[in-house]
Design a protein around this motif. Structure first.
Motif, PDB file in Angstrom:
ATOM      1  N   LYS A  81       0.824  -1.209   0.000  1.00  8.60           N
ATOM      2  CA  LYS A  81       0.000   0.000   0.000  1.00  8.60           C
ATOM      3  C   LYS A  81       0.860   1.262   0.000  1.00  8.60           C
ATOM      4  O   LYS A  81       0.483   2.282  -0.577  1.00  8.60           O
ATOM      5  CB  LYS A  81      -0.922   0.022   1.222  1.00  8.60           C
ATOM      6  CG  LYS A  81      -2.072  -0.947   1.144  1.00  8.60           C
ATOM      7  CD  LYS A  81      -2.880  -0.875   2.425  1.00  8.60           C
ATOM      8  CE  LYS A  81      -4.001  -1.875   2.455  1.00  8.60           C
ATOM      9  NZ  LYS A  81      -4.731  -1.843   3.748  1.00  8.60           N
ATOM     10  N   GLU A 127       1.436  -2.454  -4.973  1.00 10.98           N
ATOM     11  CA  GLU A 127       0.028  -2.809  -4.847  1.00 10.98           C
ATOM     12  C   GLU A 127      -0.256  -4.280  -5.110  1.00 10.98           C
ATOM     13  O   GLU A 127       0.575  -5.140  -4.871  1.00 10.98           O
ATOM     14  CB  GLU A 127      -0.827  -1.871  -5.680  1.00 10.98           C
ATOM     15  CG  GLU A 127      -0.714  -0.442  -5.182  1.00 10.98           C
ATOM     16  CD  GLU A 127      -1.803   0.445  -5.697  1.00 10.98           C
ATOM     17  OE1 GLU A 127      -2.504   0.079  -6.658  1.00 10.98           O
ATOM     18  OE2 GLU A 127      -1.950   1.534  -5.121  1.00 10.98           O
ATOM     19  N   ILE A 177      -6.475  -5.476  -1.284  1.00 14.37           N
ATOM     20  CA  ILE A 177      -5.969  -4.196  -1.796  1.00 14.37           C
ATOM     21  C   ILE A 177      -6.763  -3.768  -3.021  1.00 14.37           C
ATOM     22  O   ILE A 177      -7.146  -2.605  -3.153  1.00 14.37           O
ATOM     23  CB  ILE A 177      -4.465  -4.274  -2.131  1.00 14.37           C
ATOM     24  CG1 ILE A 177      -3.651  -4.309  -0.853  1.00 14.37           C
ATOM     25  CG2 ILE A 177      -4.040  -3.092  -2.991  1.00 14.37           C
ATOM     26  CD1 ILE A 177      -2.164  -4.467  -1.078  1.00 14.37           C
ATOM     27  N   LYS A 227      -9.019  -0.442  -3.360  1.00 11.51           N
ATOM     28  CA  LYS A 227      -8.738   0.534  -4.428  1.00 11.51           C
ATOM     29  C   LYS A 227     -10.010   0.834  -5.219  1.00 11.51           C
ATOM     30  O   LYS A 227     -10.298   1.997  -5.526  1.00 11.51           O
ATOM     31  CB  LYS A 227      -7.662  -0.033  -5.359  1.00 11.51           C
ATOM     32  CG  LYS A 227      -7.192   0.917  -6.417  1.00 11.51           C
ATOM     33  CD  LYS A 227      -6.076   0.314  -7.228  1.00 11.51           C
ATOM     34  CE  LYS A 227      -5.631   1.244  -8.321  1.00 11.51           C
ATOM     35  NZ  LYS A 227      -4.582   0.677  -9.158  1.00 11.51           N
TER      36      LYS A 227
END
Length: 122
Positions: free
Chosen positions: A48, A53, A110, A114
């Motif tokens: 992060k 990512e 993640i 996002k």
């Protein structure tokens, strides 16, 4: 099949996972699920904070899974293994697969975060 090259950060996570696996294989008393979840959580925070990512976590997960599959194939060659070798291979494969699953889950988390952030901003 050629494996993609890991970046420095990915290699760091992979090596940390390998240390965990070796400790598990050779009998360190540990909660494997808890240890893999902790490593994946640390990697998630690193991912992060960088440009790495989710794709980065997925590459590491793929490497763990690939290594686990190779160990299973090698252990299936009965002429080259003893019962003890098969037990070690089973523990090795279990630990690597656990890491692969933890890193893949982290990548999904993640990616989901996002998408939520993009939706809120739009």
């Amino acid at each position: 099949m050629t494996r993609s090259r890991l970046t420095g950060l990915e290699r760091y996570w992979f090596d940390k996972g390998q240390v965990l696996v070796i400790r598990y294989i050779y009998g360190d008393v540990m909660d494997l699920d808890k240890a893999t979840a902790h490593l994946a959580a640390t990697a998630t925070e690193d991912a992060k904070a960088s440009s790495a990512e989710s794709e980065s976590l997925r590459r590491v997960a793929a490497r763990f899974f690939s290594d686990a599959s190779g160990i299973v194939r090698a252990a299936d060659d009965e002429s080259a293994t003893t019962p003890l070798d098969r037990v070690v291979a089973a523990r090795h494969s279990k630990a690597l697969r656990g890491l692969a699953v933890s890193f893949e889950r982290a990548a999904v988390e993640i990616q989901g975060n996002k998408l939520e952030t993009e939706t809120v901003l739009n």
